[in-house]
Scaffold this active site. Structure first.
Site, PDB file in Angstrom:
ATOM      1  N   ALA A   1     -39.448   9.759-104.538  1.00  0.00           N
ATOM      2  CA  ALA A   1     -40.275   8.765-104.366  1.00  0.00           C
ATOM      3  C   ALA A   1     -39.377   7.620-105.284  1.00  0.00           C
ATOM      4  O   ALA A   1     -39.019   8.429-106.096  1.00  0.00           O
ATOM      5  CB  ALA A   1     -41.611   8.617-104.481  1.00  0.00           C
ATOM      6  N   MET A   2     -39.533   6.619-104.964  1.00  0.00           N
ATOM      7  CA  MET A   2     -38.954   5.050-105.644  1.00  0.00           C
ATOM      8  C   MET A   2     -39.818   4.169-105.878  1.00  0.00           C
ATOM      9  O   MET A   2     -40.527   3.920-105.002  1.00  0.00           O
ATOM     10  CB  MET A   2     -37.760   5.210-105.086  1.00  0.00           C
ATOM     11  CG  MET A   2     -36.791   3.678-106.409  1.00  0.00           C
ATOM     12  SD  MET A   2     -36.219   4.573-107.348  1.00  0.00           S
ATOM     13  CE  MET A   2     -36.086   3.601-108.599  1.00  0.00           C
TER      14      MET A   2
ATOM     15  N   ASN B   1     -40.110   0.296-106.591  1.00  0.00           N
ATOM     16  CA  ASN B   1     -39.076  -0.625-106.773  1.00  0.00           C
ATOM     17  C   ASN B   1     -40.152  -1.093-106.826  1.00  0.00           C
ATOM     18  O   ASN B   1     -41.354  -1.166-106.469  1.00  0.00           O
ATOM     19  CB  ASN B   1     -38.290  -0.709-105.464  1.00  0.00           C
ATOM     20  CG  ASN B   1     -37.257   0.447-104.684  1.00  0.00           C
ATOM     21  OD1 ASN B   1     -36.647   0.438-105.502  1.00  0.00           O
ATOM     22  ND2 ASN B   1     -38.117   1.153-104.035  1.00  0.00           N
TER      23      ASN B   1
ATOM     24  N   GLU C   1     -45.335   7.007-109.478  1.00  0.00           N
ATOM     25  CA  GLU C   1     -44.321   5.651-108.707  1.00  0.00           C
ATOM     26  C   GLU C   1     -45.420   4.055-108.985  1.00  0.00           C
ATOM     27  O   GLU C   1     -44.803   3.818-109.929  1.00  0.00           O
ATOM     28  CB  GLU C   1     -44.769   5.870-107.392  1.00  0.00           C
ATOM     29  CG  GLU C   1     -43.865   6.652-107.110  1.00  0.00           C
ATOM     30  CD  GLU C   1     -42.207   7.590-107.661  1.00  0.00           C
ATOM     31  OE1 GLU C   1     -41.374   6.171-108.435  1.00  0.00           O
ATOM     32  OE2 GLU C   1     -41.482   8.523-107.318  1.00  0.00           O
TER      33      GLU C   1
ATOM     34  N   HIS D   1     -44.721   3.897-112.970  1.00  0.00           N
ATOM     35  CA  HIS D   1     -43.909   3.860-113.902  1.00  0.00           C
ATOM     36  C   HIS D   1     -43.790   1.881-113.528  1.00  0.00           C
ATOM     37  O   HIS D   1     -42.928   1.111-114.534  1.00  0.00           O
ATOM     38  CB  HIS D   1     -43.005   3.376-112.261  1.00  0.00           C
ATOM     39  CG  HIS D   1     -41.830   4.489-113.210  1.00  0.00           C
ATOM     40  ND1 HIS D   1     -41.186   4.985-113.993  1.00  0.00           N
ATOM     41  CD2 HIS D   1     -41.422   6.163-111.453  1.00  0.00           C
ATOM     42  CE1 HIS D   1     -40.424   6.370-113.899  1.00  0.00           C
ATOM     43  NE2 HIS D   1     -40.933   6.627-112.066  1.00  0.00           N
TER      44      HIS D   1
HETATM   45  N1  PHE Z   1     -37.028   7.141-110.243  1.00  0.00           N
HETATM   46  C1  PHE Z   1     -37.288   7.964-109.511  1.00  0.00           C
HETATM   47  C2  PHE Z   1     -38.703   8.637-109.710  1.00  0.00           C
HETATM   48  O1  PHE Z   1     -38.961   9.216-110.728  1.00  0.00           O
HETATM   49  C3  PHE Z   1     -37.188   9.285-108.536  1.00  0.00           C
HETATM   50  C4  PHE Z   1     -35.510   8.930-107.972  1.00  0.00           C
HETATM   51  C5  PHE Z   1     -34.229   8.502-108.355  1.00  0.00           C
HETATM   52  C6  PHE Z   1     -35.496   8.346-106.791  1.00  0.00           C
HETATM   53  C7  PHE Z   1     -32.605   8.485-107.958  1.00  0.00           C
HETATM   54  C8  PHE Z   1     -34.480   8.506-105.908  1.00  0.00           C
HETATM   55  C9  PHE Z   1     -33.212   7.955-107.068  1.00  0.00           C
HETATM   56  O2  PHE Z   1     -39.643   8.193-109.204  1.00  0.00           O
HETATM   57 ZN    ZN Z   2     -40.440   8.761-112.244  1.00  0.00          ZN
END
Ligand code: PHE
Ligand code: ZN
Length: 854
Positions: free
Chosen positions: A259-260, A262, A295, A298
């Site tokens: 997942a991401m 954003n 997420e 974050h």
């Molecule tokens: N940053 C995301 C996470 O740790 C992981 C991720 C990295 C998703 C690169 C997509 C591409 O939750």
């Molecule tokens: Zn992460």
């Protein structure tokens, strides 16, 4: 959408080369005119030169973009297009850059930048995907506010921040919080939502949505509850409130990762958010709750405070994994979560740290940053924070975190900033502790002991084996949580944290009436390998009496490992004392069922292979497999009379609830069922399969039956029932391969890659088959080499479509030096074949080269 082939050695990027960007980006305005093969992206960006901008020319990243036009302050310009971007003269004073580019989301199988998944548009920009959307300084230390206009026929048009207006065929969004481009997101599709809302502690009402494809709306309720719990928890525990009017989550079927985060628009692999009792197992529910939390968390650790550059990735990931682990421990069981995390760390991070891919949590160089989203950056990164918290204490940790948010909100930071906050908040010097961020490898801690005249001395010696580029290591600070037990099981000394800082150091406990039994590394207080000469009798004692649940489990795990090792190396029968101890434990109703299930879960065959290798024995995968089978069969026989009663006692009645207690009982029940199936030929499992009204029990029954006579028929029934559910079908694909006998695994996997429902472009499906092959230890490492060959062929085929997922899967070969020379030779052939592939991606090239060199 493939990266250019590295004709010569690909470029390497170094931490030491960091330089700030020469311009500040004040505002970003983007307009998207969506079309599958020809999306137009218009950008209008306000730049102002900084003092350090000696060069009036600027460089913007850009990849796979067709530049239609470019202007500065309204006048057309002709930038110089170079590999990876463009260079343009600028006025030397603040100016407005405008560009129009064309991209083709429908042709984007790399799933990075703007792409299409099941008919919807979505984006993935971390780490360096924004440059595939438009020309931009695509680096995390460039932060700006974004205003976005989306024009498209889809009913739902989403971007970051708050809604700023919409009408027929368009929508506008404004994100007031400055952010790096990797947090940009856009989604457009004919989606339906599961709405809810949350009132923050200061009384602000936040609209919440989970957006899914029509048909999936019944699988959102659990994720929504997890989101609300996360929002509340981050307020209660870290004092962090949500900062926009709306929070959207979107589920997509094609996604390279889990997942991401954003800003305000999290995008999830559908496997990490969609859940229902009928289609998801208890393990899925737990994982979904953790990823939603991850997420969401974050938003503060990653978004409000982000990373200066990608070498600092563990600044946000280690901390956020640490936070989501605390959350899961609070929501469920703290010791069970700790044991699960250590099992995962040993399965995924230890092989990395002890092989050719070893790197520190903060790497100092990379060719492709996507290859550094690793267990070391994430999980070891979290372990390092756990050690820091243990060393400074809980109150100081809270103080330091408050200071971190106060001091660095809105900034792009480094590990130095992070550690300075702890130094300033506590007065403690962390220069030696910092080695955890710069040194790779798992430290070995050798323990010896001495008892005389009421004095008990523990002596520790630490050393870390060489890793690529780091032949010698300095001693680190290692927090060792230690307790002492008396021979009757009473605790003589409660847990105390010893700080090992020298290469060799002793600690003495006085006033003891007799020689105690030490319980060392309680709660797994540091990610190290403990080496201590001890006996099975003492391990059995700790398994029965240790007051620290982690070390209790650890003692059982050590017994299981010893038993398995002597079975393999000496052809011995399973250790009777261990079987007796296990039996006692399984029947002890005062113990948490989830804990008992974990004690009953054997160490993985891969872990046994590593242990043998560490002791100078070349592991034979077939023998390790046979020992596992013999052990399970012997245990089943030993428990024969009690299994039916235990099965009945652990069966959960009533409607399915995915709560921790029920999940623990079902986990134990599933272990018992698999043992029972070895004795009754699958009678009970078939009954359970028929009666099951939830996936946990249906899947447990199917998994048990796979090795029984009616496995094939049952598996076909499962297929018929679920063939239209993609996530359940991923389970079906994976289970076929996971349960295949060693000599059949490659054949089963080959057939599955020819199945009409196999689709290599879908990372979940590819991982279901190839990940399960790599995870079937004796099957993947079968002497025929068929497993190696099949994986290599599929990696080569996928690389031109999706470099990221290909490169990650290469790690299946990282343990190759453990095995005999014939297997090493077969693997080398496959690795060299991959490397010789014409047009190989930078991602895969880097991974395979490192594995070959290490
Ligand atoms: N940053 C995301 C996470 O740790 C992981 C991720 C990295 C998703 C690169 C997509 C591409 O939750
Ligand atoms: Zn992460």
């Amino acid at each position: 959408m493939k990266d250019a082939a590295p004709a010569t050695a690909p470029e390497t990027f170094y931490l030491k080369d960091y330089k700030p960007f020469g311009f500040e980006v004040e505002t970003v305005e983007l307009t998207f005119k969506l079309a599958p093969n020809s999306t137009r992206v218009l950008s209008k960006i306000r730049f102002s030169p900084q003092d350090n901008a000696a060069d009036p020319r600027f460089f913007l990243h850009g990849e796979a973009l067709k530049l239609i036009s470019a202007k500065i302050d309204g006048a057309p310009v002709t930038p110089e297009l170079i590999a990876g971007g463009l260079i343009c003269d600028t006025p030397g004073t603040p100016f407005t850059w405008e560009a129009e580019v064309e991209i083709a989301p429908a042709a984007n199988t790399a799933l990075e930048g703007l792409y299409m998944s099941s008919g919807m548009y979505c984006t993935q920009c971390e780490a360096e995907g924004f440059r595939k959307i438009t020309y931009y300084p695509d680096r995390p230390d460039v932060m700006s506010t974004f205003s976005v206009r989306i024009e498209g026929d889809e009913t739902v048009l989403l971007s970051n921040g708050n809604p700023a207006g919409s009408g027929e065929g368009w929508a506008e969004w404004h994100d007031p919080w400055p952010k790096p481009a990797y947090l940009f997101a856009l989604v457009a599709g004919d989606l339906v939502n599961h709405p809810d809302h949350f009132t923050t502690r200061s009384g602000k009402d936040v609209e919440l949505n989970i957006w899914v494809r029509p048909g999936d709306e019944g699988k959102c309720a659990f994720g929504m509850e997890a989101l609300k719990k996360s929002m509340k928890w981050d307020e209660d525990v870290y004092g962090r409130e949500y900062d926009l009017d709306i929070f959207n989550i979107v589920a997509v079927d094609d996604f390279n990762m889990g997942a991401m985060e954003n800003k305000g628009l999290n995008i999830f692999n559908s496997s990490c958010v969609l859940a229902s009792p009928e289609t998801s197992t208890d393990a899925n529910f737990e994982r979904i709750e953790a990823i939603i939390a991850h997420e969401y968390f974050h938003n503060w650790t990653g978004n409000r405070i982000t990373c200066r550059d990608w070498f600092q990735l563990c600044l946000k990931e280690g901390l956020t994994v640490f936070r989501d682990a605390q959350f899961t421990a609070d929501m469920r069981s703290e010791p069970v979560k700790r044991i699960e995390d250590v099992i995962a760390l040993r399965a995924r991070q230890f092989p990395e740290d002890n092989g050719p891919l070893a790197h520190p949590p903060r790497p100092e160089q990379f060719q492709e940053i996507n290859n550094f989203y690793t267990a070391t950056v994430y999980e070891k990164g979290a372990e390092v924070i756990g050690m820091l918290k243990r060393l400074v204490g809980d109150d100081n940790y809270d103080k330091a975190l408050d200071l971190y948010f106060d001091r660095h909100d809105g900034q792009a930071c480094t590990i130095e900033d992070w550690l300075r906050v702890f130094e300033d908040a506590t007065g403690r010097d962390l220069s030696q502790f910092k080695l955890w961020y710069s040194q790779a490898g798992t430290p070995r801690v050798k323990v010896s002991e001495d008892y005389a005249d009421g004095s008990y001395t523990l002596t520790f010696e630490q050393s870390t084996p060489p890793t690529p580029g780091q032949p010698d290591k300095a001693p680190r600070v290692i927090p060792l949580a230690v307790g002492l037990l008396a021979a009757n099981g009473d605790e003589l000394r409660a847990t105390e944290v010893l700080e090992l800082i020298e290469a060799k150091q002793s600690f003495t406990f006085d006033g003891l009436a007799s020689k105690p039994v030490p319980s060392i590394l309680r709660e797994f207080s540091a990610p190290v390998i403990l080496e201590r000469e001890t006996t099975n009798a003492e391990r059995a004692f700790l398994l029965a009496h240790d007051t620290d649940p982690f070390n209790r489990w650890e003692a059982g795990n050590a017994l299981a490992t010893e038993t398995r090792v002597t079975m393999v190396t000496e052809g011995a029968a399973p250790d009777g004392a261990y079987l007796d101890a296990l039996e006692k434990l399984v029947r002890d109703d005062t113990l948490d069922p989830a804990f008992r299930a974990l004690v009953l879960s054997p160490p993985s065959q891969s872990e046994i292979a590593q242990t043998l290798h560490d002791r100078g024995v070349t592991p034979d995968p077939q023998k390790i497999y046979d020992a596992a089978e013999t052990f399970a069969q012997t245990l089943a026989q030993q428990l024969e009379t009690s299994l039916p009663r235990l099965y009945a006692a652990t069966t959960v009645d009533g409607p399915y609830q995915p709560d921790a207690n029920g999940a623990g009982l079902r986990a134990l029940n599933g272990r018992i069922l698999s043992l029972l199936t070895r004795l009754d030929g699958g009678e009970q499992a078939a009954r359970q399969y028929q009666a099951a009204d939830n996936m946990t029990q249906q899947y447990a029954a199917l998994a048990a039956l796979m090795k029984a006579e009616n496995g094939e028929r049952q598996s076909q029934a499962f297929f018929d029932q679920w063939q239209n559910d993609r996530l359940v079908m991923d389970k079906w694909f994976a289970l076929q391969v996971a349960c295949a006998a060693p000599d059949a695994a490659a054949k089963v996997a080959t057939d599955l890659t020819r199945h009409t429902l196999f689709d290599m472009k879908n990372p979940n499906r590819f991982r279901a088959v190839m990940g399960a092959l790599a995870g079937n230890h004796a099957g993947f490492h079968h002497a025929s080499g068929a497993g190696y060959q099949l994986l290599a062929e599929n990696l080569i085929a996928l690389d031109s479509l999706n470099p990221q997922t290909t490169a990650r899967m290469c790690a299946a070969f990282q343990t190759w030096k453990r095995y005999d020379s014939a297997r090493q030779a077969s693997i080398r052939v496959e690795l060299e074949r991959i490397l010789a592939t014409e047009g190989l991606s930078r991602d895969t090239h880097e991974m395979v080269s490192r594995i070959l060199q290490g």
